[in-house]
Structures are given as structure tokens and as C-alpha cells.
Design a protein around this motif. Structure first.
Motif, short mmCIF file in Angstrom:
data_model
loop_
_atom_site.label_atom_id
_atom_site.label_comp_id
_atom_site.label_asym_id
_atom_site.label_seq_id
_atom_site.Cartn_x
_atom_site.Cartn_y
_atom_site.Cartn_z
N SER A 1 0.65 -1.19 0.34
CA SER A 1 0.31 0.11 -0.18
C SER A 1 0.91 1.23 -0.23
O SER A 1 1.81 1.24 0.40
CB SER A 1 -0.62 0.09 1.37
N GLN A 2 -0.14 2.21 -0.40
CA GLN A 2 1.08 3.30 -0.63
C GLN A 2 0.89 4.08 1.10
O GLN A 2 1.52 5.31 1.02
CB GLN A 2 0.43 4.40 -1.32
N ILE B 1 -5.88 -8.40 -8.56
CA ILE B 1 -5.10 -7.90 -7.83
C ILE B 1 -4.75 -6.65 -9.31
O ILE B 1 -4.93 -6.31 -9.59
CB ILE B 1 -3.52 -7.81 -7.87
N GLY B 2 -5.51 -5.24 -7.81
CA GLY B 2 -5.63 -4.03 -8.64
C GLY B 2 -4.68 -3.21 -7.96
O GLY B 2 -4.31 -3.06 -6.40
N VAL B 3 -5.53 -1.82 -8.16
CA VAL B 3 -4.74 -0.77 -7.39
C VAL B 3 -5.04 -0.11 -5.86
O VAL B 3 -4.09 0.77 -5.37
CB VAL B 3 -4.78 1.37 -8.25
N GLN C 1 -2.02 3.04 -6.33
CA GLN C 1 -0.26 2.89 -6.60
C GLN C 1 0.10 3.62 -8.23
O GLN C 1 -0.45 3.56 -9.13
CB GLN C 1 -0.23 1.67 -6.35
N ASP C 2 1.14 4.18 -8.06
CA ASP C 2 1.75 4.34 -8.78
C ASP C 2 2.08 3.37 -9.72
O ASP C 2 2.52 2.02 -8.81
CB ASP C 2 2.70 5.38 -8.92
N ASP C 3 2.99 3.12 -10.70
CA ASP C 3 3.58 1.52 -11.64
C ASP C 3 4.56 0.96 -10.38
O ASP C 3 4.77 -0.39 -10.67
CB ASP C 3 4.33 2.00 -12.43
N MET D 1 2.28 -0.35 -8.03
CA MET D 1 1.99 -1.68 -8.35
C MET D 1 3.26 -2.77 -8.60
O MET D 1 3.26 -3.40 -7.76
CB MET D 1 0.88 -1.35 -9.31
N LYS E 1 3.60 -4.10 -5.37
CA LYS E 1 2.29 -5.04 -4.84
C LYS E 1 2.23 -6.46 -4.57
O LYS E 1 2.21 -7.48 -4.81
CB LYS E 1 0.75 -4.36 -4.58
N ARG E 2 2.29 -6.90 -6.62
CA ARG E 2 1.91 -7.42 -6.86
C ARG E 2 3.91 -9.00 -6.36
O ARG E 2 3.05 -9.74 -6.32
CB ARG E 2 2.79 -7.57 -9.02
N GLU F 1 -12.75 -1.68 -8.62
CA GLU F 1 -11.29 -2.43 -7.90
C GLU F 1 -10.78 -4.20 -9.25
O GLU F 1 -11.98 -4.90 -8.83
CB GLU F 1 -11.23 -2.58 -6.74
#
Length: 351
Positions: free
Chosen positions: A80-81, A203-205, A209-211, A214, A217-218, A295
Motif C-alpha cells: 500500500s502507498q 490484483i488492483g490498485v 498505486q503508481d507503477d 504496483m 504489490k504484485r 477495483e
């Protein structure tokens, strides 16, 4: 039902709806003072509500939103940001009456109770806060099980009990919401194993999340998925689930056990509903799906749940905001059965 769960907790039996009632409910609605089928999906919802409360008439006067809050060890991996401290800050915002959920609840005349399922901090007592903390956040699921079987079962049981208590206090409708930094990551893992579906589709933002975010996160979610091959519902919860997700699943079971409708919000609430239904399939009959979340992954869950949500508004906030917007539709469907005159009475002048 999970044999693993049964070692720790077993709720009262959940009876599926009697499908033989459907034709009778549909006949009652067709006999109302309106053209047959003219109220579309509201008629379908009225049939479901009538079956849920049979032989009593459906009611929707008193609705309560249960917002379950908890933290996630997966945030250590950068999923998470936002830091976990935001979970505490948002809980305090709900209690102050200043969050989006509070505004929507006021607009929809719905009460709110906030449940500390596993916030990673000590929270001060508050009249609208239910202290139900199982532990201060889950463990980091990328490195170890998120919780113990005992903790997972206790969270399910506590969500069940809280919901039964709300119904005993007069709630006609239960709506579900959540708050927990990192909980879209946990929900993605649940969707992946319980739908089941490819992990990339789940998996979503999340909260945004920016690139680079993400990618982190992935990687974290893939690391967690590679750590355990669990597929049995209770085991999946133990390995990957959040405490707020477990309590929401328990809330679904609690509402179903008392024959009350439970309104499911978005992605995270739907992951909890899928968990509950995989544990006790009869609970599906009592679920009303509020909206289609923006999402990524929510469509996966809706397909697995065979659910057609009431609204499609591009929401992805959580908190129960979509569920709150659906409450007036549920109330209207209940009143279709109880308040609208029969066409025969209208034609005979008996109104």
C-alpha cells in the motif's frame, strides 16, 4: 463446511431458502397494482426478501452498517502507498462522524457501529466502537501464516456474535463495510484461491498505486501465494486473510442464521462473503450485492458468487459506502410486498 474450522467453532445451522416459496412470492408481486414485471430487478429483490423473512413480512426500517477495521502484516512488503497508521486515523474519523461512510449513512438513515477486529494500536473507548481485537494486526503473509487457526476461528465467531447481537437489538438489515490498510492485497489472495482465478486477475490498485507501487504489490502477493498452496477455505483464511475479513465473513453467517438480509459492499466485503459461502454455502441466499467496484478483481468475485450487483457507480472506496447507497433500494423492495395495494383491491375500489 471446513473440518479445520469445526475443531474450534461451529455456528448454528444455516437453512437455505425454501425455493418452493419463490413462485408464491412472485405471484403476490404480480398481483400488485402495477404491470407485471414493471419494477424489474426490484421485484427480484422483493422475492428474495420475502423468502428470507417468511412467514413474517419483510422489514427494512432499521439498518446498521458494521465497519470492521484491522491491520495487515503484508504492509511491511509495500503493498500500500499508505502506512498502517492510517487505519487508526480512519477509525477515529468514523467515530467522529466525519468519514464518507458517516455522510452516506446519514443520507440513508443507517446506524453505524465500528468494530476493532485487529487494529495495530490501542483504541480509546467510544460508544460507537465495539472492542473485539483478536490481535494487533495479522502477521506478514508473505513470510508466514497471517494468523493461527484459533485466531481465525475466534474472528469468525466474534463477527457472528456481533451481528446476532445487532439483530437482537432490532436490526432488519445488516450492511458490511471495512477499513484496513493492505486489505486489497489480502482479498486478492483470497479471491485467487477461493474463486479460484489467476492471481494477476485479482490484483488492483487498492487505495491508489503508481507503477512502482504496483510492482511491489504484485511481487509481495506473488511471494505470499508461493509460500502456501492452501485451497481449503479455512486454511486460505489462516494463511492470507485479514481479521476484518474474517469478522465480516462471520457477520454474513450471523445474518443468515437469523434470517436477515446482509448487504455486501465491494471487493473486500465480497471476498469475505465468498469465504463465508465457501464455508457454509446456504449463506449465499441471504446476500445482497450492492455494487460493482472499480477495483480489479471484483468481477472475479462477483462471477464466483453468481452475483449481479444492484449498482454500478465506479466506486472503490470501501467503508461500506456502496452498501449504504443500496439500503434505500432494499427498503423499497420490502415495501413493495408490504405497502403496495393489490390490483384486485384497486379495481374493486377497496383501498
Amino acid at each position: 463446511m471446513s473440518s479445520g474450522l469445526n475443531e474450534f467453532w461451529q455456528p448454528p445451522a444455516i437453512a437455505p431458502l425454501d425455493q418452493a416459496l419463490a413462485a408464491a412470492m412472485r405471484g403476490r408481486i404480480d398481483g400488485k397494482a402495477k404491470p407485471s414485471g414493471s419494477l424489474g430487478r426490484i421485484e427480484d429483490l422483493a422475492v428474495q426478501l420475502g423468502m428470507i423473512r417468511h412467514p413474517e413480512p419483510p422489514r427494512g426500517d432499521k439498518a446498521v452498517l458494521l465497519v470492521f477495521a484491522a491491520d495487515h502484516g503484508l504492509t511491511e512488503e509495500g503493498v500500500s502507498q499508505y502506512p498502517s497508521a492510517v487505519t487508526v486515523a480512519m477509525v477515529m474519523t468514523y467515530l467522529a462522524g466525519r468519514a464518507s461512510a458517516n455522510a452516506f449513512a446519514a443520507a440513508s438513515n443507517v446506524a453505524i457501529a465500528v468494530i476493532d477486529a485487529g487494529v495495530a494500536a490501542d483504541l480509546p473507548a467510544h460508544p460507537n466502537l465495539i472492542a473485539a481485537k483478536i490481535r494487533k494486526g495479522t502477521a506478514n503473509a508473505a513470510r508466514e501464516p497471517a494468523m493461527t487457526p484459533r485466531q481465525a476461528a475466534d474472528a469468525l465467531a466474534r463477527g457472528f456474535e456481533i451481528t446476532v447481537d445487532q439483530i437482537a437489538a432490532g436490526a432488519d438489515i445488516i450492511a458490511l463495510g471495512e477499513m484496513g490498510i493492505g486489505n486489497t492485497a489480502s482479498s486478492a489472495l483470497l479471491a485467487h484461491r477461493l474463486a479460484p482465478a489467476p492471481l494477476a486477475d485479482c490484483i488492483g490498485v487498492g487505495a491508489g498505486q503508481d507503477d512502482k507501487g504496483m510492482a511491489r504489490k504484485r511481487a509481495a502477493i506473488e511471494k505470499a501465494a508461493a509460500r502456501s498452496n492452501a485451497t481449503e477455505p479455512f486454511d486460505v483464511l489462516v494463511q492470507f486473510g485479514g481479521l476484518e475479513i474474517a469478522m465480516m465473513a462471520g457477520a454474513v453467517l450471523g445474518a443468515a442464521s437469523q434470517r436477515r438480509p446482509v448487504i455486501i459492499d465491494g471487493f473486500i466485503s465480497s471476498a469475505a462473503a465468498l469465504l463465508a459461502i465457501r464455508l457454509y454455502p446456504a449463506a449465499r441466499d441471504y446476500c445482497i450485492f450492492a455494487h460493482r467496484s472499480a477495483e480489479k478483481g471484483h468481477d472475479v468475485l462477483l462471477a464466483a458468487l453468481h452475483a449481479k450487483p444492484l449498482l454500478d457507480l465506479g466506486l472503490r472506496l470501501g467503508e461500506g459506502t456502496g452498501a449504504l447507497l443500496a439500503v434505500p433500494l432494499v427498503r423499497a423492495a420490502a415495501r413493495l410486498l408490504t405497502d403496495v395495494a393489490d390490483l384486485s383491491d384497486v379495481l374493486a375500489g377497496n383501498i
